[in-house]
Design a protein around this motif. Structure first.
Motif, PDB file in Angstrom:
ATOM      1  N   UNK A   1       0.874  -1.171   0.000  1.00 39.76           N
ATOM      2  CA  UNK A   1       0.000   0.000   0.000  1.00 39.76           C
ATOM      3  C   UNK A   1       0.911   1.221   0.000  1.00 39.76           C
ATOM      4  N   UNK A   2       1.097   1.823  -1.164  1.00 41.08           N
ATOM      5  CA  UNK A   2       2.052   2.923  -1.314  1.00 41.08           C
ATOM      6  C   UNK A   2       1.467   4.268  -0.898  1.00 41.08           C
ATOM      7  N   UNK A   3       0.168   4.450  -1.056  1.00 37.64           N
ATOM      8  CA  UNK A   3      -0.506   5.684  -0.649  1.00 37.64           C
ATOM      9  C   UNK A   3      -1.578   5.285   0.361  1.00 37.64           C
ATOM     10  N   UNK A   4      -1.241   5.387   1.641  1.00 38.38           N
ATOM     11  CA  UNK A   4      -2.136   4.887   2.685  1.00 38.38           C
ATOM     12  C   UNK A   4      -3.453   5.653   2.734  1.00 38.38           C
ATOM     13  N   UNK A   5      -3.386   6.987   2.597  1.00 40.46           N
ATOM     14  CA  UNK A   5      -4.619   7.771   2.644  1.00 40.46           C
ATOM     15  C   UNK A   5      -5.569   7.366   1.523  1.00 40.46           C
ATOM     16  N   UNK A   6      -5.043   7.233   0.323  1.00 41.63           N
ATOM     17  CA  UNK A   6      -5.873   6.815  -0.812  1.00 41.63           C
ATOM     18  C   UNK A   6      -6.476   5.448  -0.546  1.00 41.63           C
ATOM     19  N   UNK A   7      -5.705   4.542   0.041  1.00 42.60           N
ATOM     20  CA  UNK A   7      -6.185   3.181   0.272  1.00 42.60           C
ATOM     21  C   UNK A   7      -7.305   3.148   1.306  1.00 42.60           C
ATOM     22  N   UNK A   8      -7.095   3.797   2.466  1.00 49.01           N
ATOM     23  CA  UNK A   8      -8.105   3.673   3.514  1.00 49.01           C
ATOM     24  C   UNK A   8      -9.376   4.429   3.166  1.00 49.01           C
ATOM     25  N   UNK A   9      -9.266   5.546   2.450  1.00 50.45           N
ATOM     26  CA  UNK A   9     -10.474   6.270   2.019  1.00 50.45           C
ATOM     27  C   UNK A   9     -11.305   5.394   1.087  1.00 50.45           C
ATOM     28  N   UNK A  10     -10.641   4.737   0.140  1.00 48.58           N
ATOM     29  CA  UNK A  10     -11.361   3.869  -0.794  1.00 48.58           C
ATOM     30  C   UNK A  10     -11.957   2.661  -0.079  1.00 48.58           C
ATOM     31  N   UNK A  11     -11.215   2.070   0.840  1.00 51.50           N
ATOM     32  CA  UNK A  11     -11.731   0.909   1.560  1.00 51.50           C
ATOM     33  C   UNK A  11     -12.929   1.304   2.427  1.00 51.50           C
ATOM     34  N   UNK A  12     -12.898   2.524   2.973  1.00 49.37           N
ATOM     35  CA  UNK A  12     -14.029   3.008   3.770  1.00 49.37           C
ATOM     36  C   UNK A  12     -15.291   3.114   2.920  1.00 49.37           C
ATOM     37  N   UNK A  13     -15.166   3.598   1.684  1.00 45.78           N
ATOM     38  CA  UNK A  13     -16.336   3.706   0.809  1.00 45.78           C
ATOM     39  C   UNK A  13     -16.766   2.340   0.275  1.00 45.78           C
ATOM     40  N   UNK A  14     -15.821   1.417   0.135  1.00 48.94           N
ATOM     41  CA  UNK A  14     -16.196   0.039  -0.219  1.00 48.94           C
ATOM     42  C   UNK A  14     -17.135  -0.516   0.852  1.00 48.94           C
ATOM     43  N   UNK A  15     -16.837  -0.227   2.121  1.00 47.41           N
ATOM     44  CA  UNK A  15     -17.674  -0.700   3.217  1.00 47.41           C
ATOM     45  C   UNK A  15     -18.963   0.087   3.382  1.00 47.41           C
ATOM     46  N   UNK A  16     -18.944   1.380   3.051  1.00 48.45           N
ATOM     47  CA  UNK A  16     -20.133   2.222   3.217  1.00 48.45           C
ATOM     48  C   UNK A  16     -21.296   1.744   2.353  1.00 48.45           C
ATOM     49  N   UNK A  17     -21.019   1.324   1.128  1.00 54.59           N
ATOM     50  CA  UNK A  17     -22.098   0.965   0.198  1.00 54.59           C
ATOM     51  C   UNK A  17     -22.933  -0.224   0.692  1.00 54.59           C
ATOM     52  N   UNK A  18     -22.329  -1.368   1.076  1.00 52.23           N
ATOM     53  CA  UNK A  18     -23.159  -2.454   1.605  1.00 52.23           C
ATOM     54  C   UNK A  18     -23.762  -2.136   2.973  1.00 52.23           C
ATOM     55  N   UNK A  19     -23.128  -1.232   3.720  1.00 47.91           N
ATOM     56  CA  UNK A  19     -23.704  -0.812   5.000  1.00 47.91           C
ATOM     57  C   UNK A  19     -25.026  -0.079   4.761  1.00 47.91           C
ATOM     58  N   UNK A  20     -25.031   0.844   3.798  1.00 51.18           N
ATOM     59  CA  UNK A  20     -26.274   1.535   3.430  1.00 51.18           C
ATOM     60  C   UNK A  20     -27.312   0.533   2.956  1.00 51.18           C
TER      61      UNK A  20
ATOM     62  N   UNK B   1     -29.658   8.539  -1.933  1.00 52.04           N
ATOM     63  CA  UNK B   1     -28.553   8.504  -0.961  1.00 52.04           C
ATOM     64  C   UNK B   1     -27.394   7.667  -1.492  1.00 52.04           C
ATOM     65  N   UNK B   2     -27.709   6.532  -2.115  1.00 53.94           N
ATOM     66  CA  UNK B   2     -26.655   5.715  -2.730  1.00 53.94           C
ATOM     67  C   UNK B   2     -25.847   6.545  -3.730  1.00 53.94           C
ATOM     68  N   UNK B   3     -26.554   7.250  -4.612  1.00 55.85           N
ATOM     69  CA  UNK B   3     -25.877   8.040  -5.646  1.00 55.85           C
ATOM     70  C   UNK B   3     -25.118   9.219  -5.044  1.00 55.85           C
ATOM     71  N   UNK B   4     -25.710   9.829  -4.018  1.00 56.02           N
ATOM     72  CA  UNK B   4     -25.037  10.957  -3.350  1.00 56.02           C
ATOM     73  C   UNK B   4     -23.763  10.492  -2.664  1.00 56.02           C
ATOM     74  N   UNK B   5     -23.778   9.277  -2.120  1.00 52.65           N
ATOM     75  CA  UNK B   5     -22.580   8.731  -1.467  1.00 52.65           C
ATOM     76  C   UNK B   5     -21.449   8.580  -2.478  1.00 52.65           C
ATOM     77  N   UNK B   6     -21.789   8.167  -3.708  1.00 47.98           N
ATOM     78  CA  UNK B   6     -20.737   8.027  -4.716  1.00 47.98           C
ATOM     79  C   UNK B   6     -20.216   9.394  -5.162  1.00 47.98           C
ATOM     80  N   UNK B   7     -21.107  10.371  -5.280  1.00 50.07           N
ATOM     81  CA  UNK B   7     -20.676  11.735  -5.624  1.00 50.07           C
ATOM     82  C   UNK B   7     -19.760  12.276  -4.526  1.00 50.07           C
TER      83      UNK B   7
END
Length: 332
Positions: free
Chosen positions: A272-291, A312-318
Motif C-alpha cells: 500500500x504505497x498511498x495509505x490515505x488513498x487506500x483507507x479512504x477507498x476501503x471506507x467507501x467500499x464498506x459504506x455501500x453495503x452498509x447503506x 442517498x446511494x448516488x449521493x454517497x458516490x458523488x
C-alpha cells in the motif's frame, strides 16, 4: 498507439470478457436449478462466473508486475457497482410484471422490491469480508496485501459461499445439457482470458500516456469500464421480472472481487504505497453495503429501497468523487 486507441481496446476487451462470463453462466444456472438454490443463494454461486473478469484482470496485472492496477480495479469496481446497479434496477422495475402481481404494490409505493433474506445471505457476510480485509491490510505492522492474507481471504470466500448455499436451499429441478452450450462455455473462458490481458495492457498504456499512477488508473479507468457491461445485464434481468436476482447479484460479485480477486494480488505481495488513498477507498467500499443493509432493515411490510434511498446511494458516490478530487488526489 495513442491513449484514445488504447481506450478503444479497453472498451472492446471489457465487453469480450463479460461476453465470456455470460457464456459460462449457462452451466452454472443449470446447476443452480438442479441443486435448488434460491435467488440470493444462487447469486452467490453464480458470482463465481459473473465476477470472473475482475478476477482475471487481477491475475493478469499480478503476472505483468502491475498489481496496483488490479488493486485499483478491486476497490473502484466495488465502490461504484452498488449505487450504479441499484439505480439501474430501480428504473428498470418501474413497470408491471405479469408473473408477479404483487409487484404493483411496490410500484404504488415507489419502491425497488427486494427480498429481505438478501441481507442475511449476502450483504452482512460481505460486510464481514470487508472488515476482515481492513484488519489484515490497514495496521502498520502488516500493511499491504501479503500471501498469507490471500489464503485467508480465499478461505473467507469459501465460508461466504457455503453460508449462502446452506441458507438458501429448496427442491431442485431436472435440467438438460446441450453440446452447443458446452462449446460456448469453453469459448467464454478463452474470451475472459483474452479480454483480461488486453484490459490490463490498455490500462498500462493509458496511465503512462496520462501520467497518472497505476492505482488511480485501476480505480477510475479499469474499475469503471469493467463495471459498465453489468448495467445492461442488471437492466435485462430486472426488466424480465427477476428484481431481487438483478439487484442482489452485485453484492455477490463484490464478495468474489474482495476475496478471490484479492488472492493473486496478495500472492505477489502488493504494498500500500498511498495509505490515505487506500483507507479512504476501503471506507467507501464498506459504506455501500452498509447503506444497503440499513435501508433494507428500515423497510417494514414492503421490503426494498425507496426513491430517497436510491438518491442517498448516488449521493454517497458523488461524495466519494469529491473527497478523492479535493482531499486525496488534490486535483483542485
Amino acid at each position: 498507439m495513442s491513449a484514445w486507441l488504447w481506450a478503444g481496446v479497453l472498451v472492446v476487451a471489457a465487453w469480450a470478457a463479460h461476453w465470456g462470463a455470460d457464456q459460462l453462466l449457462t452451466p452454472l444456472r443449470k446447476l443452480r436449478k438442479q441443486w435448488g438454490l434460491t435467488a440470493s443463494a444462487g447469486a452467490a454461486f453464480l458470482a463465481i462466473v459473473t465476477a470472473s473478469p475482475e478476477v482475471a484482470i487481477n491475475i493478469t496485472s499480478a503476472a505483468r508486475g502491475v498489481s496496483n492496477i488490479g488493486l485499483g480495479n478491486l476497490l473502484g469496481s466495488n465502490i461504484i457497482s452498488i449505487p450504479l446497479m441499484v439505480t439501474i434496477a430501480y428504473f428498470a422495475s418501474r413497470k408491471q410484471f405479469k408473473n408477479n402481481p404483487k409487484h404493483q404494490e411496490h410500484l404504488d409505493a415507489n419502491l425497488l422490491a427486494l427480498n429481505k433474506r438478501s441481507v442475511s445471505v449476502l450483504s452482512l457476510p460481505y460486510l464481514g469480508i470487508i472488515a476482515l480485509v481492513a484488519v489484515l491490510t490497514l495496521p502498520k505492522a502488516w500493511r499491504g496485501l501479503q500471501p498469507i492474507e490471500g489464503w485467508i481471504m480465499l478461505g473467507a470466500y469459501g465460508a461466504f459461499l457455503i453460508h449462502a448455499i446452506v441458507k438458501g436451499r429448496k427442491e431442485g429441478e431436472k435440467v438438460e445439457w446441450t453440446q452447443k452450450k458446452i462449446w460456448l462455455s469453453i469459448a467464454g473462458a478463452f474470451a475472459i482470458a483474452a479480454g483480461a490481458f488486453f484490459i490490463v495492457k490498455a490500462t498500462e498504456n493509458i496511465v503512462t500516456a496520462l501520467g497518472i499512477s497505476e492505482i488511480v488508473g485501476g480505480l477510475f479507468i479499469t474499475g469503471i469500464i469493467t463495471t459498465a457491461p453489468e448495467v445492461f445485464k442488471t437492466w435485462s434481468v430486472v426488466m424480465g421480472g427477476e428484481v431481487t436476482a438483478g439487484t442482489t447479484s452485485v453484492i455477490a460479485d463484490n464478495a468474489v472481487t474482495m476475496t478471490v480477486a484479492f488472492f493473486p494480488l496478495a500472492l505477489v505481495t502488493t504494498p500500500v504505497e498511498d495509505f490515505q488513498l487506500y483507507w479512504v477507498n476501503l471506507a467507501f467500499v464498506g459504506l455501500m453495503p452498509l447503506l444497503y443493509s440499513v435501508f433494507v432493515h428500515q423497510s417494514k411490510q414492503l421490503h426494498g429501497f425507496s426513491k430517497w434511498q436510491i438518491f442517498v446511494f448516488d449521493a454517497a458516490y458523488v461524495a466519494y468523487l469529491l473527497i478523492m478530487a479535493f482531499f486525496v488526489l488534490k486535483l483542485f
